[in-house]
Write a protein that holds these residues in place. Structure first.
Motif, PDB file in Angstrom:
ATOM      1  N   LYS A   1       1.970   2.143  -3.361  1.00 56.60           N
ATOM      2  CA  LYS A   1       0.819   2.409  -4.182  1.00 56.60           C
ATOM      3  C   LYS A   1       0.805   3.963  -4.017  1.00 56.60           C
TER       4      LYS A   1
ATOM      5  N   TYR B   1       0.714  -1.459  -0.039  1.00 55.34           N
ATOM      6  CA  TYR B   1      -0.052  -0.057  -0.213  1.00 55.34           C
ATOM      7  C   TYR B   1       0.943   1.461   0.044  1.00 55.34           C
TER       8      TYR B   1
ATOM      9  N   GLU C   1      -5.699   9.989   1.683  1.00 62.70           N
ATOM     10  CA  GLU C   1      -5.581   8.550   1.923  1.00 62.70           C
ATOM     11  C   GLU C   1      -5.742   8.464   3.689  1.00 62.70           C
TER      12      GLU C   1
END
Lengths: 324, 238
Positions: A32, A29, A275
């Motif tokens: 990403k 993650y 996020e």
């Protein structure tokens, strides 16, 4: 304006080395998120050319982002052209469209230019929905899943995407720095400060602004292509919405316009915040992440209106002797 | 040589410049005077391309520059300053002057070196790296003048460059203008400070309500009854 040679810049070389090493240290993650930071950073560098250096506030960069994204997908899906070539097609196509649009909208100044660019984005979004034979209409386009295909740039792991994005980011940073330290950059600075005075010293406004608009479109298109390759799915609402243009603009504003690191720093701050707010507040109430995000933005505007990078540069910069 | 023939500029029903003829020789200093609203700034806007004229012709050394673009006219050698100064505020003194050179030379380093020389000529060299926004208005006006002079143009138009200056500063600007003229640069000056304009101009042109009402030597103009009535008043002592 301090003249500099980017290839002799130690900070840049350190960034280059550290940047290449990132996938060795972070995975999953976190990688990403790093890719998303690069992606939005590239788009913000694109916006910065016309709106930061050139001072012409564009709210239509989403149009070029979409051209880049759709060029890659349509080139591959309809004509079987490899995605890397699709990126170049997108860049060329964006440059042509920017030239054509620029001939009309760059004649306008201030808010009139801004409103026209906004309209350009919306017109393209409508066209993307209308020509559904090519673009998939409102449903959008997706890449058929293939394992490890260099042709369509599809991989089951993330580091190839990271390196592809990193190369694009370096191109964007070098372009921005070269512009800032060139005669062209000085012309843009003159136009940004005063169009009439710039013209009175013999600067061709249309020519200079057009060049900046085209370069901005090419860089933004590159980020759009990268988005399409990384996400595997695009639709008009996501890649050509007004919100996307605003996001690109905010990243550059928060980071710091006309600076070497500003747009990247803006992305490195705002993308993780997006996020995190989604992760921690998303399940509490819909809209709460946006509220938290907005509050953070208000504080940035209040306390770092020239961009966060300028707080650092002011703190660490050598004092410039200003004799008045 | 700058030649204006029957230049007319209208804004709707208002004739701001009405059939004006003018001839300016190389190295000549021409004063353009007249009451507020006479059309002085409009006329120089027409010459420099900021306004498109409705009729007439403007020629520079026999080349027709009528209604050409501002940057084209500027590159032909007509540079100007503005009534409300327009220096590039975020840029330093050197960068401002270098901006005056970039249309002719693309090499930034050479332009910055040349800018240093020009800054010295205009007494700005101890402020080379100061942003224009941190300068006084008078210094900014001098900077604008330096920027216009940098390419050594054929004609420089000065729009109230001495407004707000002290006597000492006016003398400095007058010296600069004389030097320009000695280098064969023609100078058109719009100014309301009669003492300055009458002392430096070789020819005075008087505008009133868009029309040229007089043209001649400063001594002739100061005694011209039409000019006295329209602009100077009875009490002028030069």
């Amino acid at each position: 304006m301090i003249r500099e040679n980017i290839l002799k810049d130690r900070t840049f070389l350190i960034f280059l080395i550290l940047g290449l090493m990132v996938p060795f240290f972070i995975k999953g993650y976190a990688l990403k998120v790093a890719i998303m930071i690069i992606l939005w950073g590239i788009a913000a560098y694109g916006w910065d050319v016309i709106s930061g250096h050139g001072g012409q506030l564009s709210l239509g960069q989403a149009a070029f982002f979409a051209i880049g994204a759709y060029s890659v997908n349509i080139a591959y899906l309809s004509f079987g052209i490899p995605s890397l070539i699709g990126i170049i097609i997108g860049i060329v196509f964006s440059a042509i469209i920017a030239l054509a649009i620029g001939l009309v909208v760059l004649r306008l100044r201030g808010p009139y230019f801004t409103l026209c660019t906004l309209a350009v984005g919306e017109i393209l979004r409508t066209l993307l929905i209308y020509f559904k034979g090519f673009t998939g209409g409102a449903v959008g386009l997706s890449f058929p899943y293939q394992e490890h295909s260099f042709i369509s740039m599809q991989y089951t792991y993330d580091y190839p995407y990271y390196y592809l994005g990193f190369v694009m980011l370096i191109i964007a940073i070098i372009t921005s720095t070269v512009i800032k330290n060139s005669s062209f950059g000085l012309k843009l600075a003159a136009i940004r400060n005063d169009c009439d005075a710039a013209e009175s010293v013999g600067i061709n406004l249309m020519m200079t602004k057009s060049k900046a608009f085209i370069i901005a479109a090419m860089i933004t298109s590159m980020s759009g292509s990268f988005y399409a390759i990384f996400m595997n799915y695009i639709d008009p609402g996501t890649v050509c919405g007004f919100g996307l243009s605003v996001q690109i603009l905010l990243i550059a504003l928060v980071g710091g316009r006309r600076t070497k690191w500003g747009p990247l720093l803006g992305a490195a701050i705002l993308i993780p915040i997006t996020e995190l707010t989604n992760a921690y507040f998303g399940h509490i109430r819909s809209g709460l992440p946006m509220l938290v995000y907005s509050i953070i933005l208000i504080f940035v505007v209040l306390y770092a209106s020239e961009g966060i990078v300028n707080i650092f540069s002011k703190r660490f910069a050598k004092p410039i002797k200003e004799e008045i | 040589m700058l030649e204006l023939k029957n230049v007319t500029k209208r804004f709707g029903g208002l004739v701001a410049v009405n059939n004006v003829d003018l001839l300016i020789k190389p190295g000549e200093i021409v004063g353009l005077i007249g009451p507020n609203g006479a059309g002085k700034t409009t006329l120089v806007n027409c010459i420099s391309g900021f306004h498109k004229i409705d009729s007439g012709t403007i020629k520079l050394n026999e080349n027709d520059i009528t209604n050409k673009s501002v940057d084209f006219i500027s590159n032909q050698g007509i540079r100007r300053t503005f009534q409300i100064e327009k220096s590039f505020k975020e840029l330093t003194v050197l960068e401002n002057i270098a901006c005056g050179l970039i249309s002719k030379n693309k090499h930034l380093k050479e332009n910055m070196d040349k800018a240093k020389e020009v800054a010295e000529l205009f007494g700005l060299n101890n402020q080379n790296n100061v942003s224009a926004k941190n300068l006084t208005i008078q210094t900014r006006k001098r900077l604008e003048l330096a920027r216009a002079y940098a390419i050594h143009p054929r004609i420089i138009i000065l729009d109230e460059v001495m407004a707000g200056c002290t006597d000492y500063e006016i003398d400095e600007v007058l010296e600069i203008i004389k030097r320009m003229a000695s280098e064969s640069i023609s100078v058109i000056i719009i100014e309301h400070i009669m003492k300055a304009i009458m002392s430096i101009s070789e020819k005075i042109v008087v505008l009133n309500e868009g029309k040229k009402i007089a043209e001649g030597l400063p001594s002739e103009i100061s005694n011209n009854p039409r000019v006295i009535e329209a602009y100077l008043g009875e009490e002028l002592v030069v």
